[in-house]
Design an enzyme around this catalytic site. Structure first.
Site, short mmCIF file in Angstrom:
data_model
loop_
_atom_site.label_atom_id
_atom_site.label_comp_id
_atom_site.label_asym_id
_atom_site.label_seq_id
_atom_site.Cartn_x
_atom_site.Cartn_y
_atom_site.Cartn_z
N ASP A 1 0.90 -1.10 0.16
CA ASP A 1 -0.01 -0.11 0.15
C ASP A 1 0.99 1.11 -0.05
OD1 ASP A 1 -2.19 1.75 0.21
OD2 ASP A 1 -2.31 1.56 2.33
N GLU B 1 -1.07 -1.13 -4.87
CA GLU B 1 -2.37 -0.53 -5.18
C GLU B 1 -2.21 0.45 -6.19
OE1 GLU B 1 -4.99 0.85 -1.64
OE2 GLU B 1 -4.72 2.82 -2.37
N ASP C 1 -2.60 1.07 7.00
CA ASP C 1 -1.87 0.89 5.66
C ASP C 1 -1.41 -0.64 5.74
OD1 ASP C 1 -1.13 3.99 5.19
OD2 ASP C 1 -1.16 3.59 7.03
#
Lengths: 183, 183
Positions: free
Chosen positions: B7, B68, B141
């Site tokens: 992330d 991501e 996260d």
């Protein structure tokens, strides 16, 4: 000082090396473009950008790397590729301990042409005169990379004085944050 | 398959390693956050992100890296840092020859919770259940990185079938471009 200018992009990443000091004639040591195929994955393209930048650093051994500061008010797709390519350029430089400076497009245009709103042709034409070239470097990304390097050389004395002032200030007071883009 | 989920972020870059196959219980091998100091230059921060990701790749030897996919409709400043950190993650993976997959936040949420509009708490809660953890990983996260890895494991069979179909199609007709994010 010897500066590698990088106009970041995934499709075409302009690179140009200029040597000189403010107030004296400048010399171009090299100019080119690192290209990656549009049909490749982004990850593969970033590896190719890294390889290209590393080759330019190896060959020209610059003391500074000047990268165009990316803004995101432009086209969404384009700006992501530009941000990613600029990240790779910054990473390659910082990994070698080279100082990285970011200059905005209008700072570069103003430094080279006198106007922050100059167009591509004006920038190309001034780069050609300043470096005593036979013709404007093509594509525009290559000329922009040289303009970035020139901008950095010309702005360096002011930045140096600012850093000295901040360092002097730091010795007597609490920590001060340098403005972004100066080191 | 063993997947490193990332992330991306400059301040906090979530990382999580999950092993498993679709339809069978999953196992978490590690979770954490690569942090960089906000007061450092962007270039220095990217070097720290690279170092952190490399350590995770060295320690866990994943076969896939799921990152991501960054969109730029968010906050301008944040998205640039996210794009730059994601570029470093993709670069580290591709440099080792590891396949990189990009998944959108809504794909990840839909895969893990059943809804593309799930909130952070729902994602954290499902990640906790799926990996049989004692508590939701923190910060968010870190949980998001695990969710990315899970999403990749569960979507892999479909992606694999799609790739086979495209490859078969390619053998008989003109080239076809894979949709973004599949490899």
């Amino acid at each position: 000082m010897r500066v590698l200018g990088v106009d970041p992009g995934l499709t075409r990443c302009g690179v140009g090396v200029v040597e000189g000091t403010a107030g004296r004639p400048l010399r171009m040591l090299g100019v080119g473009v690192v290209r990656t195929p549009a049909e490749a994955d982004t990850a593969e393209r970033l590896v190719l950008v890294e390889r290209g930048i590393e080759e330019w650093l190896d060959e020209h051994r610059p003391e500074y790397v000047a990268v165009e500061r990316v803004f995101s008010q432009h086209n969404v797709r384009t700006v992501m590729g530009t941000a990613q390519a600029s990240a790779v350029a910054m990473l390659c430089a910082a990994r070698r301990g080279l100082p990285v400076a970011l200059h905005t497009p209008s700072e570069v245009k103003a430094a080279v042409t006198g106007s922050g709103r100059a167009d591509k042709a004006q920038v190309g034409s001034m780069v050609t005169r300043l470096l005593r070239l036979d013709a404007p470097p093509k594509p525009a990304d290559a000329a922009d990379a040289l303009a970035l390097a020139i901008c950095h050389i010309w702005r360096a004395p002011a930045t140096g004085r600012l850093q000295q002032a901040v360092a002097a200030h730091r010795r007597t007071t609490a920590p001060v944050r340098l403005p972004k883009g100066t080191r």
